[in-house]
Motif scaffolding. Structure first.
Motif, PDB file in Angstrom:
ATOM      1  N   SER A 182       0.859  -1.182   0.000  1.00  0.00           N
ATOM      2  CA  SER A 182       0.000   0.000   0.000  1.00  0.00           C
ATOM      3  C   SER A 182       0.892   1.227   0.000  1.00  0.00           C
ATOM      4  O   SER A 182       2.109   1.136   0.183  1.00  0.00           O
ATOM      5  CB  SER A 182      -0.929   0.022   1.220  1.00  0.00           C
TER       6      SER A 182
ATOM      7  N   ASN B 119       0.901   3.578   2.228  1.00  0.00           N
ATOM      8  CA  ASN B 119       1.094   4.154   3.563  1.00  0.00           C
ATOM      9  C   ASN B 119       2.555   4.405   3.917  1.00  0.00           C
ATOM     10  O   ASN B 119       2.883   5.497   4.409  1.00  0.00           O
ATOM     11  CB  ASN B 119       0.434   3.271   4.618  1.00  0.00           C
TER      12      ASN B 119
ATOM     13  N   THR C  48      -4.263   1.978   3.086  1.00  0.00           N
ATOM     14  CA  THR C  48      -5.078   1.516   4.207  1.00  0.00           C
ATOM     15  C   THR C  48      -5.553   2.768   4.943  1.00  0.00           C
ATOM     16  O   THR C  48      -4.746   3.495   5.529  1.00  0.00           O
ATOM     17  CB  THR C  48      -4.259   0.626   5.144  1.00  0.00           C
TER      18      THR C  48
ATOM     19  N   GLY D 191      -7.150   4.615   7.755  1.00  0.00           N
ATOM     20  CA  GLY D 191      -7.497   4.425   9.161  1.00  0.00           C
ATOM     21  C   GLY D 191      -8.674   5.279   9.583  1.00  0.00           C
ATOM     22  O   GLY D 191      -9.546   4.840  10.333  1.00  0.00           O
TER      23      GLY D 191
ATOM     24  N   SER E 220     -14.333   2.095   6.854  1.00  0.00           N
ATOM     25  CA  SER E 220     -14.459   0.693   6.438  1.00  0.00           C
ATOM     26  C   SER E 220     -15.283   0.513   5.173  1.00  0.00           C
ATOM     27  O   SER E 220     -15.156  -0.499   4.487  1.00  0.00           O
ATOM     28  CB  SER E 220     -15.080  -0.137   7.572  1.00  0.00           C
TER      29      SER E 220
END
Length: 439
Positions: free
Chosen positions: A83, A85, A133, A135, A176
């Protein structure tokens, strides 16, 4: 604060990837947006890629071929992560260094042979995934024209609350249910109450809508309790994407008081797969939106000379719709609106600074979104709730169909691009989703 224009923006640069040299491409060598992909039908882990024309440059293969050796080991390792990140966490200096190396790698002078084979994947052969990702997700309300239009529909005598011109309003969204472009959209279920009904009922949404937004990803984060000053805010922003914050208007109307959106927003939010870096957008920076005479100036913590002069982004945005009937007839999508991100009341730096002003810690990969982008001009409104005046003035499609809100089988497509004399066009690709049949 703002990334500078350098040799990577030279409009005369050409790539050995021929499709990147086409005038109307979203992904010329001057863009180089980042994303995450997987080969279709392949069980390999996801990889970081860079869009170049109609191809994806595989950064893992580039490292294996020794094409990134000029970069630090930490940066090379971030390029092979599943990813974005780790790359985001390294901050703007790292992304700028990587951009310069990729520009060198992909450019041609007409004599330089293409480098190692196997580093390119045709886009149709790739599945594009979420780029990071995520958060946390925060959705702002940064267009004063959208806020005023919606206010007039629900509160004709008091359309804009007094705090709007002082505070970048936002709510905490649901990370999500953020999905990549092309993911089908289901009608959510929830409580709805029509004005003529005495009690609410539970069932599928009947007033499904889209919202045209621009998202921006956090790069280097901040520690808990350490606000980010407006002068440093953009050092914490990695890049931008398109966002469709699907909205269930009938569920929203019943649930939003007193705490705001909940189930009407958390069912699906679609984002475009390619993250256009602030480095790529440097030529298209412009002054922040000029407030109307009599409006209050931003409070000092939300104001800096550089953000006033270069905090805006001259980004053109459009929304298109194609119904099932239009697809069956082989028709092109119908444009619903055309507007500009330049007319936002709050800048991306102001949004990030306000978000951290209480000491809230943002982390690499967090997503912040602008809220619906609407302009003052007719035809620039960023959702059907505005365009159709709460469903009372439906839109006519070329097939003779009408839409007050979205119908089963509708395909909603968001597009964004920057154009300026003397520079290559930089595009965002598409953010699209298909509405599935109602349960």
């Amino acid at each position: 604060m703002n990334r500078s224009i350098d040799a990577t923006h030279d409009p005369n640069l050409r790539s050995w990837v021929e499709s990147a040299n086409q005038k109307d491409t979203d992904f010329p060598i001057q863009n180089l947006p980042f994303g995450v992909f997987r080969r279709r039908g392949n069980a390999e882990p996801s990889r970081i890629g860079v869009a170049i024309g109609d191809q994806i440059l595989d950064l893992t293969r580039c490292r294996e071929a020794g094409l990134l050796q000029e970069l630090s080991q930490e940066l090379q390792q971030a390029c092979t992560a599943p990813s974005l990140n780790p790359l985001m966490a390294m901050g703007s200096e790292a992304s700028s260094a990587l951009r310069r190396r990729l520009s060198e790698l992909l450019r041609t002078d007409g004599e330089t042979p293409p480098p190692e084979e196997g580093i390119l994947i045709p886009m149709p052969e790739a599945e594009l995934l979420l780029p990071a990702t995520i958060g946390d997700y925060t959705d702002f309300y940064a267009s004063i024209f959208h806020a005023t239009n919606i206010g007039k529909l629900f509160r004709p005598d008091n359309p804009l609350f007094p705090n709007y011109k002082y505070v970048p309003i936002a709510y905490h969204g649901r990370a999500s249910s953020i999905v990549p472009s092309s993911t089908p959209v289901k009608h959510p279920k929830g409580q709805r109450k029509r004005p003529e009904e005495a009690t609410p009922s539970f069932g599928s949404c009947q007033l499904l809508d889209y919202e045209l937004e621009v998202g921006f990803f956090v790069g280097a984060g901040n520690e808990l309790g350490q606000p980010v000053a407006i002068a440093n805010a953009e050092e914490h922003i990695f890049g931008l994407c398109l966002v469709n914050d699907w909205s269930a208007r009938d569920i929203q109307a019943w649930e939003y008081q007193p705490l705001g959106p909940f189930l009407s927003k958390s069912f699906t939010t679609t984002i475009s797969p390619w993250v256009v870096t602030l480095e790529a957008l440097a030529p298209f920076r412009c002054s922040a939106f000029q407030r109307a005479e009599g409006d209050p100036l931003p409070l000092p913590y939300l104001s800096s000379p550089q953000d006033t002069s270069l905090g805006g982004i001259d980004l053109t945005l459009e929304v298109l719709l194609r119904s099932q009937q239009m697809r069956d007839a082989g028709m092109q999508p119908f444009r619903l609106s055309l507007g500009s991100f330049q007319q936002m009341y709050w800048t991306i730096a102001q949004m990030l600074t306000h978000h951290t002003s209480n000491g809230c810690n943002l982390r690499p990969g967090d997503l912040l979104a602008s809220g619906t982008v609407s302009n003052v001009q007719e035809g620039s409104q960023g959702c059907l709730l505005e365009i159709t005046q709460r469903g009372t003035s439906p839109v006519g499609l070329p097939t003779g169909e009408v839409r007050a809100f979205l119908a089963d089988g509708d395909e909603v497509i968001l597009r964004g691009y920057c154009e300026k004399e003397g520079y290559a066009r930089v595009g965002f690709g598409e953010c699209w989703g298909l509405v599935l049949p109602t349960d």
